[in-house]
Design a protein around this motif. Structure first.
Motif, short mmCIF file in Angstrom:
data_model
loop_
_atom_site.label_atom_id
_atom_site.label_comp_id
_atom_site.label_asym_id
_atom_site.label_seq_id
_atom_site.Cartn_x
_atom_site.Cartn_y
_atom_site.Cartn_z
N LEU A 26 11.08 10.18 -2.39
CA LEU A 26 10.25 8.64 -2.91
C LEU A 26 9.57 9.43 -4.22
O LEU A 26 8.52 9.52 -4.14
N ILE A 27 10.36 8.44 -5.55
CA ILE A 27 9.18 8.51 -6.47
C ILE A 27 7.82 6.72 -6.41
O ILE A 27 9.16 6.29 -6.75
N ILE A 28 7.15 7.57 -6.76
CA ILE A 28 6.41 6.79 -7.18
C ILE A 28 6.04 6.43 -9.00
O ILE A 28 5.47 7.42 -9.31
N LEU A 29 6.58 5.33 -9.40
CA LEU A 29 6.86 5.35 -10.93
C LEU A 29 5.63 4.21 -11.14
O LEU A 29 4.81 3.04 -10.73
N LEU A 30 4.74 4.88 -12.35
CA LEU A 30 3.72 4.95 -12.92
C LEU A 30 3.24 3.65 -13.72
O LEU A 30 4.06 3.86 -14.59
N VAL B 209 0.86 -1.18 -0.04
CA VAL B 209 0.38 -0.37 -0.06
C VAL B 209 1.45 1.52 0.05
O VAL B 209 1.47 1.23 0.84
N ILE B 210 0.84 2.03 -0.44
CA ILE B 210 0.95 3.41 -0.78
C ILE B 210 -0.19 4.44 -0.64
O ILE B 210 -0.27 4.63 -2.14
N GLY B 211 0.31 4.83 0.25
CA GLY B 211 -1.00 6.34 0.74
C GLY B 211 -1.89 5.67 0.14
O GLY B 211 -2.46 4.63 0.88
N THR B 212 -2.99 6.47 -0.38
CA THR B 212 -4.53 6.15 -0.76
C THR B 212 -4.39 6.15 -2.76
O THR B 212 -5.54 5.32 -2.63
N VAL B 213 -3.10 5.34 -3.09
CA VAL B 213 -2.80 5.00 -4.60
C VAL B 213 -3.16 3.71 -4.43
O VAL B 213 -2.17 2.76 -3.91
N ASP B 214 -4.20 2.82 -5.25
CA ASP B 214 -3.80 1.53 -5.52
C ASP B 214 -2.73 0.52 -6.33
O ASP B 214 -2.11 1.46 -6.71
N ILE B 215 -2.37 -0.30 -5.03
CA ILE B 215 -0.56 -0.75 -5.77
C ILE B 215 -0.78 -1.13 -7.23
O ILE B 215 0.18 -1.40 -7.81
N ASP B 216 -2.39 -1.46 -8.02
CA ASP B 216 -2.21 -2.11 -9.16
C ASP B 216 -1.92 -1.32 -10.46
O ASP B 216 -1.53 -1.19 -11.61
N TYR B 217 -1.90 0.42 -9.96
CA TYR B 217 -1.06 1.33 -11.15
C TYR B 217 0.36 1.55 -10.83
O TYR B 217 0.58 2.14 -11.84
N ILE B 218 0.70 1.32 -9.92
CA ILE B 218 2.45 1.12 -9.58
C ILE B 218 2.81 0.45 -9.78
O ILE B 218 3.16 -0.82 -9.75
N GLU B 219 4.40 0.42 -11.34
CA GLU B 219 5.20 -0.56 -11.24
C GLU B 219 6.26 -0.69 -10.38
O GLU B 219 6.60 -1.67 -10.18
N GLY B 220 6.66 0.69 -8.94
CA GLY B 220 7.46 0.25 -8.69
C GLY B 220 7.72 1.99 -7.62
O GLY B 220 7.28 2.38 -7.76
N VAL B 221 9.15 1.55 -6.46
CA VAL B 221 8.89 3.12 -6.37
C VAL B 221 10.49 3.31 -5.90
O VAL B 221 11.46 2.05 -5.87
N ALA B 222 10.55 4.35 -6.69
CA ALA B 222 12.67 4.90 -6.54
C ALA B 222 12.68 5.92 -5.52
O ALA B 222 12.20 6.33 -5.37
N LYS B 223 14.19 5.95 -5.36
CA LYS B 223 14.36 6.25 -4.13
C LYS B 223 15.77 6.89 -4.80
O LYS B 223 16.74 6.51 -5.36
N LEU B 224 15.36 8.22 -4.47
CA LEU B 224 16.57 9.61 -5.17
C LEU B 224 16.98 10.37 -4.30
O LEU B 224 16.22 11.19 -3.75
N GLU B 225 18.40 10.40 -3.92
CA GLU B 225 18.46 11.48 -2.56
C GLU B 225 17.86 10.40 -1.51
O GLU B 225 17.27 10.28 -0.28
N GLU B 226 16.98 12.03 -1.62
CA GLU B 226 15.39 11.98 -0.75
C GLU B 226 14.60 12.18 -0.60
O GLU B 226 13.37 12.01 0.19
#
Length: 153
Positions: free
Chosen positions: A130-134, A111-128
């Motif tokens: 956190l970017i959610i890849l759709l 679970v990421i916040g309220t966004v449905d997991i189905d839409y998410i390809e992955g999460v990238a950590k860039l320095e500080e």
């Protein structure tokens, strides 16, 4: 093996940063008047005439179940290409273009916040950051993209 990177356009919804591949983005526009289309799902705001092409516009906040927000000077429409159709995504702000190294991308947690997991390809950590890849294909299924054509009575 060479470390590969993905060139992504980062945009904001609420206080989260999301990204889509640069290859899928046609252009980024300021908010223009949107013509409502009757009998469309709630997240379809309507259509705009973009250089002679009628382009459906989707409010990503509503699509992701976030609270609706008014447009600001930072609001943008990101025009993406899906299945040979152009679709506009309303976002709170288009931040920047970043190169995201593949090794910084992790599979999406349940679970990421309220966004449905189905839409998410992955999460990238860039320095500080956190970017959610759709995964745009999942944000709008092929049936939904096809249904964005105005309904004929």
């Amino acid at each position: 093996m060479e470390n590969s990177t993905r060139k992504m356009i980062v945009f904001q919804l609420d206080n989260e940063e999301y990204a889509v591949s640069v290859q899928q983005v046609g252009l980024i526009e300021r908010i223009t008047p949107i013509t409502r289309v009757p009998q469309t799902v709630d997240f379809v705001k309507g259509v705009i005439n973009l250089r002679g092409v009628v382009t459906p516009i989707i409010d990503l906040r509503i699509r992701f179940g976030l609270s609706e927000a008014g447009f600001t000077d930072h609001s943008r429409i990101i025009i993406v290409n899906m299945d040979d159709k152009e679709v506009g995504l309303i976002v709170d702000a288009a931040n920047d273009v970043v190169d995201i190294p593949e090794e910084t991308i992790e599979s999406a947690p349940e679970v990421i916040g309220t966004v449905d997991i189905d839409y998410i390809e992955g999460v990238a950590k860039l320095e500080e950051r956190l970017i959610i890849l759709l995964d745009l294909e999942k944000v709008l299924s092929a049936e939904e993209v096809n249904s964005l054509k105005p309904v004929k009575e």
